[in-house]
Write a protein that holds these residues in place. Structure first.
Motif, PDB file in Angstrom:
ATOM      1  N   VAL A 105       3.646 -40.287  30.493  1.00 59.14           N
ATOM      2  CA  VAL A 105       2.315 -40.302  31.094  1.00 59.14           C
ATOM      3  C   VAL A 105       2.139 -39.109  32.023  1.00 59.14           C
ATOM      4  CG1 VAL A 105       0.738 -41.598  32.590  1.00 59.14           C
ATOM      5  CG2 VAL A 105       2.115 -42.808  30.886  1.00 59.14           C
ATOM      6  N   ALA A 106       3.180 -38.780  32.770  1.00 61.64           N
ATOM      7  CA  ALA A 106       3.102 -37.659  33.719  1.00 61.64           C
ATOM      8  C   ALA A 106       2.808 -36.343  33.002  1.00 61.64           C
ATOM      9  CB  ALA A 106       4.392 -37.555  34.516  1.00 61.64           C
ATOM     10  N   LYS A 107       3.329 -36.160  31.815  1.00 68.12           N
ATOM     11  CA  LYS A 107       3.070 -34.938  31.050  1.00 68.12           C
ATOM     12  C   LYS A 107       1.593 -34.825  30.687  1.00 68.12           C
ATOM     13  CE  LYS A 107       7.707 -34.512  29.081  1.00 68.12           C
ATOM     14  NZ  LYS A 107       8.530 -34.612  27.841  1.00 68.12           N
ATOM     15  N   ILE A 108       0.939 -35.961  30.503  1.00 65.54           N
ATOM     16  CA  ILE A 108      -0.482 -35.959  30.135  1.00 65.54           C
ATOM     17  C   ILE A 108      -1.364 -35.709  31.346  1.00 65.54           C
ATOM     18  CG2 ILE A 108      -2.361 -37.408  29.250  1.00 65.54           C
ATOM     19  CD1 ILE A 108      -0.232 -38.818  27.515  1.00 65.54           C
ATOM     20  N   VAL A 109      -1.070 -36.393  32.459  1.00 64.69           N
ATOM     21  CA  VAL A 109      -1.968 -36.331  33.617  1.00 64.69           C
ATOM     22  C   VAL A 109      -1.566 -35.257  34.623  1.00 64.69           C
ATOM     23  CG1 VAL A 109      -2.652 -38.743  33.396  1.00 64.69           C
ATOM     24  CG2 VAL A 109      -0.688 -38.167  34.840  1.00 64.69           C
TER      25      VAL A 109
END
Length: 243
Positions: free
Chosen positions: A100-104
């Motif tokens: 998720v961190a890679k996306i946001v």
């Protein structure tokens, strides 16, 4: 009011429906000091069963929700689900939030990780668990806690099969679960499941057992504020927010 807290926005990825109204109710109670925008992630089957929970927490479902949540400009993002994170195990839960961190492009954590961080922050070592889940699912949470260095003195399992049913539990039923799950040598009682309402009852739940009670929705908000750079001192939110 703390200016840093005033502008803290914790984005929530919340699976399906259950106790999602806990979060806007808290926003209103705090007068806008914390923003908690919430995006419902998709659910295949509402079931506290390991295979269903692995699907619930799949990278594809979280990625879809994360892209939508990014439009709310959060300071941090929480995967607001306990069972849909701890069933992946210690390393799997970390991989989940890293995805998720890679996306946001923001700090990201999950409710399961938040429980471990909250226990550490309070300096606790030995806890009891009062779980809504069937026992086979609840034991995965116990193992997750143990991997995080938390000793579990007792596990109380209540065999509730769906998030929808958990969401109907009132304060007295939840307090009964907390009391029945407590043991004398536990320093706190942990109550997983973000489908369970709790944010308006935290001080009452602690009064029921005379020790800290950590609930899923409580630690989710706390962890989001912590990793998002906000203040974690709030009134009426239990020992965790008074530390």
């Amino acid at each position: 009011m703390n200016e840093r807290l005033r502008h803290t926005t914790v984005g929530l990825l919340y699976p399906g429906f259950g106790a999602e109204d806990d979060f806007p109710a808290l926003e209103r109670r705090l007068g806008g000091a914390v923003r908690l925008p919430l995006v419902h992630t998709s659910v295949g089957e509402d079931a506290h069963r390991v295979d269903a929970l692995l699907d619930l927490g799949s990278a594809e479902r979280l990625a879809e929700g994360a892209r939508e949540l990014a439009g709310h400009a959060p300071d941090a993002v929480m995967w607001a689900c306990t069972s849909g994170s701890f069933v992946f195990g210690w390393e799997g839960a970390r991989e989940q939030v890293d995805g998720v961190a890679k996306i946001v492009g923001l700090p990201v954590s999950s409710t399961s990780i938040a429980f471990v961080e909250a226990v550490r922050a309070l300096g606790l070592r030995r806890v009891a668990v009062a779980a809504s889940y069937p026992e086979d699912v609840a034991t995965h949470f116990v193992e997750f806690l143990r991997r995080g260095g938390v000793e579990v003195a007792a596990l109380g399992s209540h065999g509730i099969f769906t998030a929808a049913e958990v969401g109907t539990l009132g304060k007295e039923r939840v307090a009964d679960m907390v009391r029945s799950g407590d043991v004398d040598d536990a320093e706190a009682v942990l109550v997983p499941d973000t489908a369970m309402h709790s944010l308006a009852w935290l001080d009452d739940l602690e009064s029921a057992v005379g020790k800290p009670v950590l609930t899923a929705n409580q630690v989710t908000v706390w962890e989001g504020l912590r990793i998002g750079g906000g203040s974690t001192r709030l009134d009426g939110m239990g020992s965790l927010f008074r530390r």
